[in-house]
Scaffold this motif. Structure first.
Motif, mmCIF file in Angstrom:
data_model
loop_
_atom_site.group_PDB
_atom_site.id
_atom_site.type_symbol
_atom_site.label_atom_id
_atom_site.label_comp_id
_atom_site.label_asym_id
_atom_site.label_seq_id
_atom_site.Cartn_x
_atom_site.Cartn_y
_atom_site.Cartn_z
ATOM 1 N N THR A 10 0.820 -1.204 0.000
ATOM 2 C CA THR A 10 0.000 0.000 0.000
ATOM 3 C C THR A 10 0.855 1.256 0.000
ATOM 4 N N THR A 52 -8.322 -3.128 -3.412
ATOM 5 C CA THR A 52 -8.378 -3.820 -2.116
ATOM 6 C C THR A 52 -9.106 -5.157 -2.239
ATOM 7 N N ARG A 55 -6.758 -7.709 -3.787
ATOM 8 C CA ARG A 55 -5.711 -8.164 -2.871
ATOM 9 C C ARG A 55 -6.236 -9.129 -1.812
ATOM 10 N N GLN A 64 -11.692 -4.945 4.942
ATOM 11 C CA GLN A 64 -10.924 -4.172 3.962
ATOM 12 C C GLN A 64 -11.006 -2.682 4.259
ATOM 13 N N LYS A 67 -8.805 -1.866 7.239
ATOM 14 C CA LYS A 67 -7.371 -1.992 6.944
ATOM 15 C C LYS A 67 -6.851 -0.846 6.078
ATOM 16 N N TYR A 68 -7.592 -0.428 5.067
ATOM 17 C CA TYR A 68 -7.065 0.497 4.072
ATOM 18 C C TYR A 68 -7.610 1.920 4.152
ATOM 19 N N PHE A 79 -7.831 6.932 2.026
ATOM 20 C CA PHE A 79 -6.978 5.788 1.719
ATOM 21 C C PHE A 79 -5.599 6.083 2.291
ATOM 22 N N SER A 81 -1.855 4.407 4.530
ATOM 23 C CA SER A 81 -0.999 3.317 4.967
ATOM 24 C C SER A 81 -0.171 3.817 6.144
#
Length: 101
Positions: A10, A52, A55, A64, A67-68, A79, A81
């Motif tokens: 990411t 996403t 992946r 998802q 996480k992102y 979005f 990281s």
């Protein structure tokens, strides 16, 4: 860029995508382009959601999203990281959009 980096991390995707988006936004900022910025923002979010899903096909949409994407204040669906900066601190590295310029 997103299609060519389906398997990259990411943070690597953000490092490649942010300069392109930033340059395009700076180039277009002097014209009346609200509709264009909205269109690009929508298409970019759709592409990132597809990224996403590609992946992690066996994970839930809620997983998802956690996480992102993150929220900050009135902004949702950022979005990002988590990366370690040179000082050793963990920071959020976000996608640059027209709303942040």
């Amino acid at each position: 860029i997103i299609k060519c980096n389906q398997s990259s991390k990411t943070s690597d995707l953000l490092y490649k995508l942010n300069p392109k988006l930033l340059g395009w936004c700076y180039y277009q900022r002097h014209v009346v382009s609200k509709a264009t910025f909205s269109y690009i923002d929508t298409k970019l979010n759709e592409a990132l959601i597809r990224w996403t899903r590609h992946r992690h096909p066996n994970k839930s949409a809620e997983w998802q999203t956690r996480k992102y994407f993150r929220s900050q204040g009135a902004r949702n669906w950022i979005f990002s990281s988590k990366v370690v900066n040179p000082k050793g601190q963990l920071i959020n590295y976000d996608l640059v959009t027209a709303a942040t310029i």
